[in-house]
Design an enzyme around this catalytic site. Structure first.
Site, PDB file in Angstrom:
ATOM      1  N   GLU A 427      -2.303   4.777  -9.443  1.00  0.00           N
ATOM      2  CA  GLU A 427      -3.299   3.625  -9.012  1.00  0.00           C
ATOM      3  C   GLU A 427      -3.246   2.475 -10.049  1.00  0.00           C
ATOM      4  O   GLU A 427      -4.291   1.834 -10.398  1.00  0.00           O
ATOM      5  CB  GLU A 427      -4.598   4.318  -9.066  1.00  0.00           C
TER       6      GLU A 427
HETATM    7  C1  LIG Z   1       1.228  12.162  -9.001  1.00  0.00           C
HETATM    8  C2  LIG Z   1       1.385  11.046  -8.550  1.00  0.00           C
HETATM    9  C3  LIG Z   1       0.538  10.794  -7.522  1.00  0.00           C
HETATM   10  C4  LIG Z   1       0.996   9.586  -6.934  1.00  0.00           C
HETATM   11  N1  LIG Z   1       0.117   9.009  -5.666  1.00  0.00           N
HETATM   12  C5  LIG Z   1       0.469   7.827  -5.146  1.00  0.00           C
HETATM   13  C6  LIG Z   1      -0.137   7.572  -3.913  1.00  0.00           C
HETATM   14  O1  LIG Z   1      -0.760   8.352  -3.310  1.00  0.00           O
HETATM   15  N2  LIG Z   1       0.495   6.551  -3.168  1.00  0.00           N
HETATM   16  C7  LIG Z   1       1.231   5.677  -3.923  1.00  0.00           C
HETATM   17  O2  LIG Z   1       1.694   4.658  -2.923  1.00  0.00           O
HETATM   18  N3  LIG Z   1       1.873   5.852  -5.034  1.00  0.00           N
HETATM   19  C8  LIG Z   1       1.338   6.968  -5.659  1.00  0.00           C
HETATM   20  N4  LIG Z   1       1.855   7.284  -6.975  1.00  0.00           N
HETATM   21  C9  LIG Z   1       2.662   6.270  -7.797  1.00  0.00           C
HETATM   22  C10 LIG Z   1       1.979   5.784  -8.703  1.00  0.00           C
HETATM   23  O3  LIG Z   1       1.137   4.630  -8.306  1.00  0.00           O
HETATM   24  C11 LIG Z   1       3.268   4.901  -9.629  1.00  0.00           C
HETATM   25  O4  LIG Z   1       3.954   5.922 -10.025  1.00  0.00           O
HETATM   26  C12 LIG Z   1       2.901   3.888 -10.366  1.00  0.00           C
HETATM   27  O5  LIG Z   1       2.116   2.780  -9.753  1.00  0.00           O
HETATM   28  C13 LIG Z   1       3.977   3.560 -11.344  1.00  0.00           C
HETATM   29  O6  LIG Z   1       5.113   3.229 -10.798  1.00  0.00           O
HETATM   30  P1  LIG Z   1       6.535   3.713 -11.337  1.00  0.00           P
HETATM   31  O7  LIG Z   1       6.215   5.327 -11.328  1.00  0.00           O
HETATM   32  O8  LIG Z   1       7.569   3.247 -10.411  1.00  0.00           O
HETATM   33  O9  LIG Z   1       6.577   3.227 -12.715  1.00  0.00           O
HETATM   34  P2  LIG Z   1       7.360   1.711 -13.331  1.00  0.00           P
HETATM   35  O10 LIG Z   1       6.756   1.117 -12.453  1.00  0.00           O
HETATM   36  O11 LIG Z   1       8.859   1.862 -13.055  1.00  0.00           O
HETATM   37  O12 LIG Z   1       6.526   1.862 -14.474  1.00  0.00           O
HETATM   38  C14 LIG Z   1       7.275   2.215 -15.735  1.00  0.00           C
HETATM   39  C15 LIG Z   1       6.558   1.850 -17.162  1.00  0.00           C
HETATM   40  O13 LIG Z   1       6.627   0.385 -17.026  1.00  0.00           O
HETATM   41  C16 LIG Z   1       5.492  -0.220 -17.130  1.00  0.00           C
HETATM   42  N5  LIG Z   1       5.449  -1.387 -16.298  1.00  0.00           N
HETATM   43  C17 LIG Z   1       6.229  -1.819 -15.134  1.00  0.00           C
HETATM   44  N6  LIG Z   1       5.987  -2.982 -14.734  1.00  0.00           N
HETATM   45  C18 LIG Z   1       5.346  -3.590 -15.630  1.00  0.00           C
HETATM   46  C19 LIG Z   1       4.538  -4.817 -15.618  1.00  0.00           C
HETATM   47  N7  LIG Z   1       4.804  -5.813 -14.859  1.00  0.00           N
HETATM   48  N8  LIG Z   1       3.968  -5.245 -16.885  1.00  0.00           N
HETATM   49  C20 LIG Z   1       3.780  -4.188 -17.687  1.00  0.00           C
HETATM   50  N9  LIG Z   1       4.202  -3.198 -17.534  1.00  0.00           N
HETATM   51  C21 LIG Z   1       5.056  -2.721 -16.525  1.00  0.00           C
HETATM   52  C22 LIG Z   1       4.390   0.645 -16.510  1.00  0.00           C
HETATM   53  O14 LIG Z   1       3.240   0.291 -17.099  1.00  0.00           O
HETATM   54  C23 LIG Z   1       5.172   2.139 -17.223  1.00  0.00           C
HETATM   55  O15 LIG Z   1       4.579   2.263 -18.414  1.00  0.00           O
HETATM   56  C24 LIG Z   1       1.814   8.761  -7.425  1.00  0.00           C
HETATM   57  C25 LIG Z   1       2.496   8.963  -8.636  1.00  0.00           C
HETATM   58  C26 LIG Z   1       2.251  10.302  -9.159  1.00  0.00           C
HETATM   59  C27 LIG Z   1       3.161  10.422 -10.292  1.00  0.00           C
END
Ligand SMILES: Cc1cc2nc3c(=O)[nH]c(=O)nc-3n(C[C@H](O)[C@H](O)[C@H](O)COP(=O)(O)OP(=O)(O)OC[C@H]3O[C@@H](n4cnc5c(N)ncnc54)[C@H](O)[C@@H]3O)c2cc1C
Length: 579
Positions: A427
């Protein structure tokens, strides 16, 4: 007398006049019994059995889930805050949050299904066509059909603008959706008849980034004009993730292969429209930090009274004492209790502000509505970011209270610790919440929304002084307000010129401001309860502890907030590995 989230004031509005506090209390007492008897017993199954994916793309949940979910549907609790035109009860959001709190404490993994459904209902209600509302909302309000939110793709996580799922127009006005979504919560399951996916995708010729994204409703089963379920849509769960916690919540890889969908709202408005759902969901995810802390705390409190080790100071020679009598264990428990009260104050104030905005809007008072909406918008990243970070800390403390028995799975303390971890990630990660706070929310009226709140807390600090029973809380609150004000003014001043430093300050600022807000709200609560009765004594002691001993811990964050980003970039990535 004004209570923290002020349900009385909400019930005094024309819009929510039927939600009088006595009725709400009766309903919530009933909900509490329901959650304890029906939902809470399924929590362990969720963890130990979890969700199972099968070769035919189906996903099954533990046997105990469907009966519990069916009873939830029959209870009608999920419909409480929604539009009566579609079967809702039109209750304020704050009551839905209370229901959700108990549901999430009972079984966080299962609670995610109604959570996502709620968000999807909200998005369709606000942005969908009349036909879409009539088709989907009645069954979604009851929970007979569930909802999902499909943003994430392998290359599009925090950067939602990188979404590449495609939508091609079809002759009949519908769209063919193709692409792969990952991490989709409750994307496939066996507890309800239909799943209504809200999917972000790009239409042909769309501009790059978030400006080119549209939202589509893609049901698992197509719905006939009479509301009956028809053909299976080409939306398939191709696998589920194996993960640290919330094993009872299926996290699905979804494949859309020319699936039939319909545009929700206008073309290219998908990101804006999805925000309707995300704001709602962010508050609910913040709530998860509170809920899982509460459940973990209740268990730790019980364990600490049963487990005996050593002799506490003052206990008779030759006896062994319950560990709760050791000051260090007592500190862990009192800290949990105080933070739980602080988180609850923040979350419910956030929900209350949303309700006050809705009520003012309904009454045609645009200025009042804007004022409450601004407060709600400011509090969203605090609720989500702070409460989920603190949720990790409090479940860790609850585990610590159990000693070695916390680390082994038998007691269940480890499950809470594992389950809590995700809330800081999904989220919008807490890093993204902090960025939202300093980039968008701080800018509202050039910091005016924040300073208004701090002014209120400053006055309250003076009232704490005159209360007589709040020790150094007033003084500590004044100091924290001064720090938060200095931090806010610094960030507003430097925001435009030095965006990198603004972002480097964002997480410590969220912690400082969030903790100060919790303290300011706890002060309100302490000043509003009767000092003599059991409830008042507990609330005031907890608030005082928060103000005197937890609040001052954020004073040390100011240097990290007012520093520029230079120190973070002094070393190149390769040099960070230098030993
Ligand atoms: C169990 C689970 C349930 C989920 N449910 C849903 C769902 O129902 N629907 C859905 O669409 N998604 C869902 N997600 C996805 C979730 O919203 C994403 O994992 C999350 O938004 C982070 O994206 P990412 O995993 O690609 O991490 P990344 O975006 O790769 O982030 C990696 C790290 O970099 C940091 N970072 C990245 N960009 C920036 C920035 N611009 N500024 C500062 N820091 C940054 C992040 O804070 C994090 O610490 C789910 C994920 C999990 C694990």
């Amino acid at each position: 007398m004004e209570h923290i989230a002020d349900l009385d004031a909400i019930a005094a509005t024309e819009r929510f006049g039927h939600a009088d506090p006595a009725t709400v209390h009766d309903v919530l007492a009933e909900v509490g019994r329901f959650m304890a008897e029906v939902v809470a017993p399924t929590n362990r199954d969720g963890d130990t059995i979890g969700a199972t994916w099968h070769d035919d793309g189906t996903v099954t949940l533990p046997d105990s889930f469907k009966p519990a979910y069916t009873k939830w549907v029959e209870s009608g609790y999920g419909a409480m805050p929604f539009d009566p035109d579609y079967g809702g009860a039109g209750f304020p959001w704050i009551t839905a949050i209370a229901v959700q709190e108990m549901l999430t404490s009972a079984n966080m993994a299962l609670s995610l299904c109604p959570l996502l459904t709620q968000g999807a209902i909200e998005a369709i209600h606000v942005h969908g066509s009349d036909a879409q509302k009539a088709t989907y909302l009645p069954k979604m309000l009851t929970g007979e059909w569930t909802g999902t939110m499909n943003l994430t793709e392998p290359q599009a996580g925090s950067d939602v603008g990188a979404v590449s799922t495609k939508a091609q127009p079809r002759a009949d006005g519908s769209w063919a959706i193709s692409g792969q979504k990952i991490f989709i919560t409750w994307g496939e399951h066996d507890v309800a008849d239909n799943i209504v996916h809200l999917v972000l995708a790009r239409t042909p010729g769309s501009p790059p980034g978030t400006r080119g994204i549209s939202m589509f409703v893609v049901p698992k089963y197509l719905v006939g004009a009479d509301g009956s379920l028809g053909d299976r849509n080409a939306a398939t769960c191709v696998s589920i993730e194996h993960k640290l916690g919330i094993h009872g919540s299926p996290t699905c890889v979804m494949s859309y292969d020319d699936a039939i969908g319909w545009l929700v709202g206008g073309e290219h408005e998908g990101m804006r429209n999805m925000f309707t759902m995300m704001n709602n969901a962010r508050l609910s995810v913040g709530l998860e930090g509170l809920c899982i802390s509460e459940r973990a705390f209740q268990q730790a409190l019980q364990y600490a009274q049963e487990r005996e080790q050593g002799r506490a100071v003052g206990a008779p020679a030759g006896t062994s004492s319950p560990i709760i009598d050791h000051p260090d264990v007592r500190r862990m428990l009192v800290t949990q209790r105080a933070w739980i009260d602080g988180m609850r104050a923040l979350i419910y104030t956030n929900a209350s502000a949303l309700d006050r905005a809705t009520a003012a809007k309904a009454a045609g008072d645009a200025d009042e509505a804007l004022r409450w909406q601004e407060l709600a918008d400011l509090l969203i990243p605090l609720s989500k970011g702070l409460c989920t970070d603190v949720g990790n800390e409090m479940t860790s403390l609850a585990l610590q209270v159990h000693g070695g028995m916390g680390y082994v799975e038998e007691t269940g303390a480890a499950q809470h610790y594992r389950d809590a971890r995700i809330a800081a990630i999904y989220e919008g990660t807490n890093g993204i919440q902090a960025a939202d706070l300093v980039s968008r929310k701080l800018g509202m009226r050039s910091g005016g929304v924040v300073t208004e709140l701090l002014d209120e807390f400053g006055h309250r600090a003076d009232s704490l002084d005159t209360d007589g029973g709040m020790g150094a809380f007033g003084e500590r609150l004044r100091a924290a307000v001064a720090d938060a004000r200095a931090a806010t003014e610094h960030l507003v001043r430097t925001a435009a010129d030095d965006p990198r430093s603004l972002l480097s300050s964002s997480s410590p600022y969220l912690r400082l401001l969030g903790t100060t807000v919790c303290a300011g709200l706890l002060a309100k609560g302490a000043l509003s309860v009767a000092a003599e009765d059991e409830f008042g004594v507990a609330k005031r002691a907890s608030a005082k502890f928060f103000g005197e001993q937890i609040l001052p811990t954020v004073a040390g964050l100011l240097p990290a907030i007012t520093a520029d980003a230079g120190a973070l970039y002094e070393l190149e990535p390769a040099q960070l590995a230098t030993r």
